[in-house]
Design an enzyme around this catalytic site. Structure first.
Site, PDB file in Angstrom:
ATOM      1  N   CYS A 329      -2.247  -7.213  -3.082  1.00  0.00           N
ATOM      2  CA  CYS A 329      -1.379  -6.639  -4.113  1.00  0.00           C
ATOM      3  C   CYS A 329      -0.582  -7.649  -4.937  1.00  0.00           C
ATOM      4  O   CYS A 329      -0.562  -7.519  -6.167  1.00  0.00           O
ATOM      5  CB  CYS A 329      -0.484  -5.552  -3.535  1.00  0.00           C
ATOM      6  SG  CYS A 329      -0.035  -5.730  -1.821  1.00  0.00           S
ATOM      7  N   GLN A 376     -11.126  -6.210   1.979  1.00  0.00           N
ATOM      8  CA  GLN A 376     -10.633  -4.860   1.712  1.00  0.00           C
ATOM      9  C   GLN A 376     -11.249  -4.367   0.417  1.00  0.00           C
ATOM     10  O   GLN A 376     -11.332  -5.126  -0.544  1.00  0.00           O
ATOM     11  CB  GLN A 376      -9.122  -4.887   1.505  1.00  0.00           C
ATOM     12  CG  GLN A 376      -8.326  -4.938   2.776  1.00  0.00           C
ATOM     13  CD  GLN A 376      -6.848  -4.837   2.475  1.00  0.00           C
ATOM     14  OE1 GLN A 376      -6.361  -5.541   1.600  1.00  0.00           O
ATOM     15  NE2 GLN A 376      -6.149  -3.981   3.182  1.00  0.00           N
ATOM     16  N   LYS A 459       2.307   8.086   1.815  1.00  0.00           N
ATOM     17  CA  LYS A 459       0.872   7.786   1.803  1.00  0.00           C
ATOM     18  C   LYS A 459       0.041   8.925   2.357  1.00  0.00           C
ATOM     19  O   LYS A 459       0.543   9.789   3.071  1.00  0.00           O
ATOM     20  CB  LYS A 459       0.598   6.520   2.605  1.00  0.00           C
ATOM     21  CG  LYS A 459       0.998   6.636   4.070  1.00  0.00           C
ATOM     22  CD  LYS A 459       0.573   5.419   4.876  1.00  0.00           C
ATOM     23  CE  LYS A 459       0.953   5.599   6.332  1.00  0.00           C
ATOM     24  NZ  LYS A 459       0.366   4.617   7.229  1.00  0.00           N
TER      25      LYS A 459
END
Length: 637
Positions: A329, A376, A459
């Site tokens: 990120c 990822q 989430k």
RNA sequence: GCCACCGUAGCUCAGUUGGCAGAGCAGCUGAUUCGUAAUCAGCAGGUCCGCGGUUCGAAUCCGCGCGGUGGCUCCA
């Protein structure tokens, strides 16, 4: 007389006081034999609980789902009793029921699995004795006196509310327990100790190390055997074994927790990502790539230096500190900030197959499932607040499509604001509502885990279900209210004002390495044709036919099929056996007949053979099957 | 990181109370040329995870280290 109402609505009168056993016996001897507990006015209690007023009663028999938990709880007591008989100085702590069985944490000398036979022998004695298990209620004061030499039990009693405290007795054994329990120890026939490990009192590393003894129990031997068989099957499918046997990947001492992907594993890997790109391109994503090593200052800004440093690998270059990224990120933030963004561009969906490194504790590493370096299938979505619901809904549908392609089911869990969190109530309200309304619109049931969200936002997690019914957390959708703030991300709105975008991180596969491991176990090494490292192996019957087999191999390769020729001077039987063991979906035996007729004999993994297939028909059937990414090997049906 | 267990040929494993390191499969060579799950023979293959210690002698016993497996979230 009191009136007892049964679940079917029937009512029966009894002379009080009456126990569950009396009630069961009044109906039938069989019921009395199989009853293990009961529910009185909605409360689960022992069968020997006395009822002295009108009540609604449901007898719990060995068939009821609640019964298994009761059995396992009693089994934990029986095991503790056996251990105390063999190790009188052992101090008991807690012994709960867990998925698949139970455990008991005991402060005692270290145990090993070699000690199990004698403990199990002692358990067998206790079971055979059919010792009655009876509840006893005492005052807190008396409980403390009883446990004056049991520090753990004393500590637990301290934490209990004032009032009466319940104990359960079976013979010489007494344990502090809420219950309910079985009527006697004779029910614990099918019990097995599974493993032993260290665990800390109250899960606190600074406290005493206890022996955690795991066991499982069922009402009969058959169910226990079925469970053990399930564990065997899971072991047979272990991706580490299959990965080695099928030459997919390996691990080496020189890089613990970091996988080496072999050529055959790379085919599976690339097929996974090819498919992923098809779906993401169609869903309006762009793909990006950010560096692996970034300066410390970036991690300070993102908050990782403060909160995640223990898991980060660091390095120094030209006297400056760098960290190897544990997440993508922060790099993604820089990428977003590289120029101005207009509201017209939003939502931006920027995907990245990012290689991240995390220094996991050595003891937690486990094949491809828990590694220190992995890729990822990340993506950062930037949007305006009123776009949240649609973006999440699209994401739910995208993930569903992808999982279903692999034949994986899943369920959803929504995690909300934890105690320790950043952001305002309004922000959390808006963010959580965005996720919730998307889930509602999606229409599938979901579980809510209150307070389980990340400190920076709520989430949604996807828990996928494999062919053995095991669940794995893979995909996740996380709303992030922290990073856009920290990196001062903005877009220019239609009124020419700069505004803060909403950001979502999400994954589908999660870790490519781990997902590959899950698929190996899900398919037991039998990958569907579209992912298979080798789709078809050509088996010339004798050495004279090797040349012809190579010719066919060239034709099939040209058509885009992944094929090989087994040109060794081995018997056909041996070549077939080895192809079967390698789980190669298709075997093409090449004999004189095939050469003469110009056709193929196609054997599938299930052992079925179809003769006289033309090359063109074969190529078309395979390419069509692959294009559809079908799971069943139904090539000519 | 902590606890238990484990580490012998590429793989799976055997190796008695401490006494010359073995098998099957895989590999190589040769013979065999085979119609749907293992053809035969020969050869080669070892830092017994590493380091240190005990011993006349260590794969074996002890210590330290490295790596692996399972567990360390489930709270009467």
């Amino acid at each position: 007389m009191i009136q007892i109402t049964f679940p079917d609505g029937s009512i029966k009168a009894f002379e009080p006081p009456v126990t569950g056993e009396d009630v069961a016996r009044s109906i039938s001897e069989g019921l009395a034999r199989n009853a293990v507990a009961m529910e009185v006015d909605g409360r689960l209690v022992d069968l020997y609980w006395t009822i002295d007023e009108d009540a609604r009663v449901r007898l719990i028999t060995v068939k009821d789902p609640e019964a298994l938990k009761i059995l396992r709880h009693s089994a934990a007591h029986v095991m503790a009793q056996a251990i105390l008989r063999l190790y009188p100085d052992a101090k008991l702590t807690i012994g709960p029921v867990v998925e698949g069985g139970f455990y008991y944490d005991i402060d005692m000398e270290p145990l090993s699995e070699d000690d199990f036979p004698k403990i199990e022998a002692e358990i067998a004695k206790i079971v055979k004795e059919k010792i009655p298990i009876r509840r006893q209620e005492v005052s807190k004061q008396k409980a403390k006196e009883f446990y004056r030499d049991e520090p753990y039990k004393l500590e637990m009693i301290e934490d209990l509310p004032d009032g009466t405290i319940s104990f359960y007795n079976q013979g010489e054994f007494t344990d502090l327990c809420r219950g309910p329990h079985l009527p006697h120890t004779g029910f614990v026939k099918a019990i097995k100790l599974m493993k032993v490990s260290g665990a800390y009192w109250r899960a606190d590393q600074s406290k005493a190390q206890l022996q955690r003894v795991y066991g499982t129990a069922f009402f009969n031997k058959k169910e226990l055997d079925e469970y053990l068989h399930f564990l065997e099957e899971a072991k047979r499918r272990n991706h580490r074994k299959i990965g080695e046997a099928q030459d997919l990947f390996s691990f080496h001492d020189e890089a613990p927790g970091m996988a080496f992907i072999h050529p055959k594993g790379m085919v599976v890997w690339n097929m996974l990502l090819d498919y992923w790109r098809v779906e993401h391109q169609a869903a309006g994503y762009v793909e990006t790539k950010t560096p692996i090593i970034l300066k410390r200052v970036l991690w300070e800004r993102s908050g990782h230096w403060e909160n995640y440093r223990e898991n980060m690998y660091t390095t120094a270059v030209d006297d400056e500190e760098y960290a190897i990224k544990p997440m993508n990120c922060p790099g993604g933030m820089l990428l977003y900030r590289s120029r101005h963004h207009s509201y017209r561009e939003l939502p931006i969906r920027a995907a990245e197959i990012g290689l991240v490194h995390r220094h996991e504790l050595s003891g937690v590493l486990s094949g491809l499932f828990r590694v220190r370096a992995f890729h990822q299938d990340d993506a950062h979505l930037f949007m305006m607040p009123d776009q949240i619901q649609k973006e999440i809904l699209d994401l739910l549908r995208l993930e569903e499509r992808i999982y279903h392609t692999f034949g994986l089911g899943f369920h959803l869990e929504l995690s909300t604001r934890p105690e320790k969190s950043i952001g305002t109530d309004e922000q959390w309200e808006q963010a959580t509502e965005g996720l919730r309304s998307a889930l509602e619109a999606y229409g599938q049931p979901y579980q809510v885990n209150e307070g389980d969200g990340a400190f920076y936002g709520p989430k949604i997690d996807f828990h996928i279900r494999d062919a053995l019914g095991r669940t794995w957390q893979c995909g996740t959708i996380q709303l992030d209210m922290s990073l856009p703030e920290r990196f001062d991300l903005t877009y220019v709105d239609r009124d020419n004002e700069r505004r803060r975008p909403i950001m979502i991180h999400r994954t589908v596969y999660g870790s490519i390495e781990r997902f590959m491991g899950i698929l190996v176990e899900h398919f037991a090494g039998k990958f569907p044709l579209w992912m298979a490292p080798v789709q078809a192996v050509l088996l010339p019957i004798n050495d004279e036919l090797v040349g012809y087999a190579r010719e066919i191999n060239g034709v099939l390769s040209q058509a885009g099929l992944r094929t090989e020729v087994d040109d060794r001077s081995e018997s056909l039987n041996k070549k077939i056996r080895e192809a079967q063991l390698q789980n190669i979906p298709l075997m093409l035996t090449i004999g004189a007949k095939e050469k003469e007729a110009g056709t193929l004999a196609v054997r599938t993994l299930d052992g079925k053979v179809k003769y006289g297939v033309s090359r063109e028909a074969f190529i078309e059937a395979v390419t069509d099957h692959v294009r559809q990414r079908k799971l069943e090997l139904d090539l000519f049906e």
